[in-house]
Design an enzyme around this catalytic site. Sequence first.
Site, PDB file in Angstrom:
ATOM      1  N   ARG A 228       0.854  -1.190   0.000  1.00 25.94           N
ATOM      2  CA  ARG A 228       0.000   0.000   0.000  1.00 25.94           C
ATOM      3  C   ARG A 228       0.890   1.240   0.000  1.00 25.94           C
ATOM      4  O   ARG A 228       1.678   1.429   0.918  1.00 25.94           O
ATOM      5  CB  ARG A 228      -0.896  -0.003   1.234  1.00 25.94           C
ATOM      6  CG  ARG A 228      -1.702   1.277   1.402  1.00 25.94           C
ATOM      7  CD  ARG A 228      -2.539   1.259   2.687  1.00 25.94           C
ATOM      8  NE  ARG A 228      -3.361   2.445   2.803  1.00 25.94           N
ATOM      9  CZ  ARG A 228      -3.210   3.371   3.760  1.00 25.94           C
ATOM     10  NH1 ARG A 228      -2.288   3.255   4.689  1.00 25.94           N
ATOM     11  NH2 ARG A 228      -4.011   4.428   3.797  1.00 25.94           N
TER      12      ARG A 228
ATOM     13  N   HIS B 137      -2.907  10.952   0.689  1.00 23.72           N
ATOM     14  CA  HIS B 137      -2.419  10.731   2.054  1.00 23.72           C
ATOM     15  C   HIS B 137      -1.790  12.045   2.517  1.00 23.72           C
ATOM     16  O   HIS B 137      -0.601  12.130   2.789  1.00 23.72           O
ATOM     17  CB  HIS B 137      -1.434   9.562   2.087  1.00 23.72           C
ATOM     18  CG  HIS B 137      -1.218   8.954   3.450  1.00 23.72           C
ATOM     19  ND1 HIS B 137      -1.353   7.604   3.708  1.00 23.72           N
ATOM     20  CD2 HIS B 137      -0.855   9.510   4.621  1.00 23.72           C
ATOM     21  CE1 HIS B 137      -1.077   7.363   4.976  1.00 23.72           C
ATOM     22  NE2 HIS B 137      -0.771   8.499   5.562  1.00 23.72           N
TER      23      HIS B 137
ATOM     24  N   GLU C  82      -7.581   8.615   6.086  1.00 22.96           N
ATOM     25  CA  GLU C  82      -7.866   9.274   7.360  1.00 22.96           C
ATOM     26  C   GLU C  82      -8.342  10.720   7.217  1.00 22.96           C
ATOM     27  O   GLU C  82      -7.655  11.656   7.654  1.00 22.96           O
ATOM     28  CB  GLU C  82      -6.629   9.222   8.270  1.00 22.96           C
ATOM     29  CG  GLU C  82      -6.133   7.811   8.534  1.00 22.96           C
ATOM     30  CD  GLU C  82      -5.061   7.764   9.628  1.00 22.96           C
ATOM     31  OE1 GLU C  82      -4.593   8.831  10.058  1.00 22.96           O
ATOM     32  OE2 GLU C  82      -4.711   6.648  10.060  1.00 22.96           O
TER      33      GLU C  82
ATOM     34  N   ASN D  70      -7.632   1.846   9.811  1.00 20.74           N
ATOM     35  CA  ASN D  70      -6.342   2.113  10.467  1.00 20.74           C
ATOM     36  C   ASN D  70      -6.604   2.148  11.963  1.00 20.74           C
ATOM     37  O   ASN D  70      -7.410   2.962  12.443  1.00 20.74           O
ATOM     38  CB  ASN D  70      -5.769   3.467  10.041  1.00 20.74           C
ATOM     39  CG  ASN D  70      -5.302   3.476   8.598  1.00 20.74           C
ATOM     40  OD1 ASN D  70      -5.377   2.469   7.900  1.00 20.74           O
ATOM     41  ND2 ASN D  70      -4.825   4.611   8.142  1.00 20.74           N
TER      42      ASN D  70
ATOM     43  N   TYR E 140      -4.815   2.125  15.902  1.00 17.48           N
ATOM     44  CA  TYR E 140      -3.631   2.202  16.770  1.00 17.48           C
ATOM     45  C   TYR E 140      -3.969   1.958  18.240  1.00 17.48           C
ATOM     46  O   TYR E 140      -3.249   1.246  18.922  1.00 17.48           O
ATOM     47  CB  TYR E 140      -2.907   3.534  16.568  1.00 17.48           C
ATOM     48  CG  TYR E 140      -2.245   3.575  15.197  1.00 17.48           C
ATOM     49  CD1 TYR E 140      -1.007   2.977  14.995  1.00 17.48           C
ATOM     50  CD2 TYR E 140      -2.898   4.112  14.093  1.00 17.48           C
ATOM     51  CE1 TYR E 140      -0.416   2.936  13.740  1.00 17.48           C
ATOM     52  CE2 TYR E 140      -2.309   4.080  12.830  1.00 17.48           C
ATOM     53  CZ  TYR E 140      -1.075   3.483  12.660  1.00 17.48           C
ATOM     54  OH  TYR E 140      -0.504   3.433  11.414  1.00 17.48           O
TER      55      TYR E 140
ATOM     56  N   GLU F   4      -3.688  -0.037   8.067  1.00 15.24           N
ATOM     57  CA  GLU F   4      -2.553   0.338   8.920  1.00 15.24           C
ATOM     58  C   GLU F   4      -2.761  -0.211  10.316  1.00 15.24           C
ATOM     59  O   GLU F   4      -3.856  -0.123  10.881  1.00 15.24           O
ATOM     60  CB  GLU F   4      -2.413   1.870   9.081  1.00 15.24           C
ATOM     61  CG  GLU F   4      -1.908   2.600   7.878  1.00 15.24           C
ATOM     62  CD  GLU F   4      -1.770   4.106   8.114  1.00 15.24           C
ATOM     63  OE1 GLU F   4      -1.585   4.539   9.277  1.00 15.24           O
ATOM     64  OE2 GLU F   4      -1.862   4.841   7.137  1.00 15.24           O
TER      65      GLU F   4
HETATM   66  C1  FCB Z   1      -1.596   7.351  10.709  1.00 15.37           C
HETATM   67  C2  FCB Z   1      -1.125   7.852   9.377  1.00 15.37           C
HETATM   68  C3  FCB Z   1       0.212   7.314   8.972  1.00 15.37           C
HETATM   69  C4  FCB Z   1       1.167   7.199  10.138  1.00 15.37           C
HETATM   70  C5  FCB Z   1       0.521   6.501  11.299  1.00 15.37           C
HETATM   71  C6  FCB Z   1       1.416   6.315  12.499  1.00 15.37           C
HETATM   72  O1  FCB Z   1      -2.481   8.279  11.272  1.00 15.37           O
HETATM   73  O2  FCB Z   1      -2.049   7.497   8.369  1.00 15.37           O
HETATM   74  O3  FCB Z   1       0.706   8.122   7.932  1.00 15.37           O
HETATM   75  O4  FCB Z   1       1.669   8.428  10.464  1.00 15.37           O
HETATM   76  O5  FCB Z   1      -0.628   7.183  11.689  1.00 15.37           O
END
Ligand code: FCB
Length: 464
Positions: free
Chosen positions: A87, A131, A176, A305, A307, A371
Amino acid sequence: MTSNAAPGLLLPTADFPTSFKWGVATSSYQIEGAVAEDGRTPSIWDTFCRVPGAVVGADNGDVACDHYHRMPQDVALIKSLGVDTYRFSVAWPRVQPHGRGPVNPAGLAFYDRLTDELLAVGIDPWVTLYHWDLPQELEDAGGWPNRDTAYRFADYSMLVFDKLSDRVTNWTTLNEPWCSAWLGYNVGVHAPGRKDFDAAISAVHHLLLGHGLATQRMKAAASPGHTFGITLNMGTADPATDTEADRDAARRADGMGLRIYLDPLRKGAYPQDMVDDLTARGSAFPVQDRDLDIISTPFEVLGVNFYFGQDFSGTDEAGNPLDEDGHPVVRAIPLDRPRTAMDWPITPERFTQLLVRLHRDYPGLPLVITENGAAFDDRATPDGFVADDNRTSYLAEHIAAVAAARDQGADIRGYFAWSLMDNFEWAEGYAKRFGIVHVDYQTQKRTPKQSALWFRDNIARLRS
Ligand code: FCB
């Protein structure tokens, strides 16, 4: 490379069919460098990086990982990891330097070569059209709060689609939009660094409109087999306690973070509670006739995505329910967990919670994890190797969380690690390393970390 499939971190084979896509992800501004080559003009990130204090260490993407000049070697590196998908994103100011008007053939040629290079070694390209590197000229004309930017994005998307769609099947419009709108136009910690709530709300709508317009136009020109989608960053928003105030804060956080994107995309309407909240503070999405029809154009895959997850409180530390501007407090209380170098709590069970919830609330939409990953304070040996048990564990726990969500019925079809290699981490500059491959920024030497070897070995094992 030696084998590093640490026992105890083996992924459950039964949970991942051979059709499941394994990949690594990057984005243009974070890795390419070569910001003034072959006709590229500045993006909002080139400009923002020059603002004193905007980026840690006054870092910028001028050189980054020098990927623009090292692309063939980087493709070989990706191949060595045994993934099937890569990607990457396309830099709008390379392809259409003024944000409007004719294509820049030299800039587009880079992505043409990258596509061919990937296909030559059997890796499926997954293109993200935006992006975050908006041409600066479009920001000067008003940026995403300006409706015209949505139309410019659709035109630009078609320039890329016309060139690559004979070989690229996976198309993501935006990465995002919450970050573009909220961090870029309201909080001001990302480019273009504005602090204007109403501008951010307009940006949300025009990003979604741009997604819809681009999707409609690409679909009209598509062949069977092309798939379209958008990538959203999503966490979880739970009330910190069971008080009315905390439950309302969690509702607001979930509304602003997730539902104001997915409801118009999938249900053709902004959530009424969020519209009411905006009305109460004198704000509104700038919706025009037919916009929501365009925004809700069907698409085939939602990029997720993830985290970390959060709890929310509806009062400040002193117990006040309103902030200094008189708006209801929505205060994130990160969970009390081990943390990454970003100070983000490690919450794999919230990942399962999110994925199962998406399956329940937005049914019929296949998901791909576009992600997931973690920054840690890596210590490299003199030859560049990083024994990153912490990152390896993070990946293993989160992939297991994907498996758990699949077990509960969520239709998840792929997982892409963020990131292929250490890179320019936006406002954090080069200080935060998310790569599964270490980059020595002095020499540009790439060295797979233990997490990369673990990822490679597990993918191979799951396939065997
Ligand atoms: C996301 C972004 C990516 C990277 C990660 C850690 O928000 O899409 O570019 O910075 O966080």
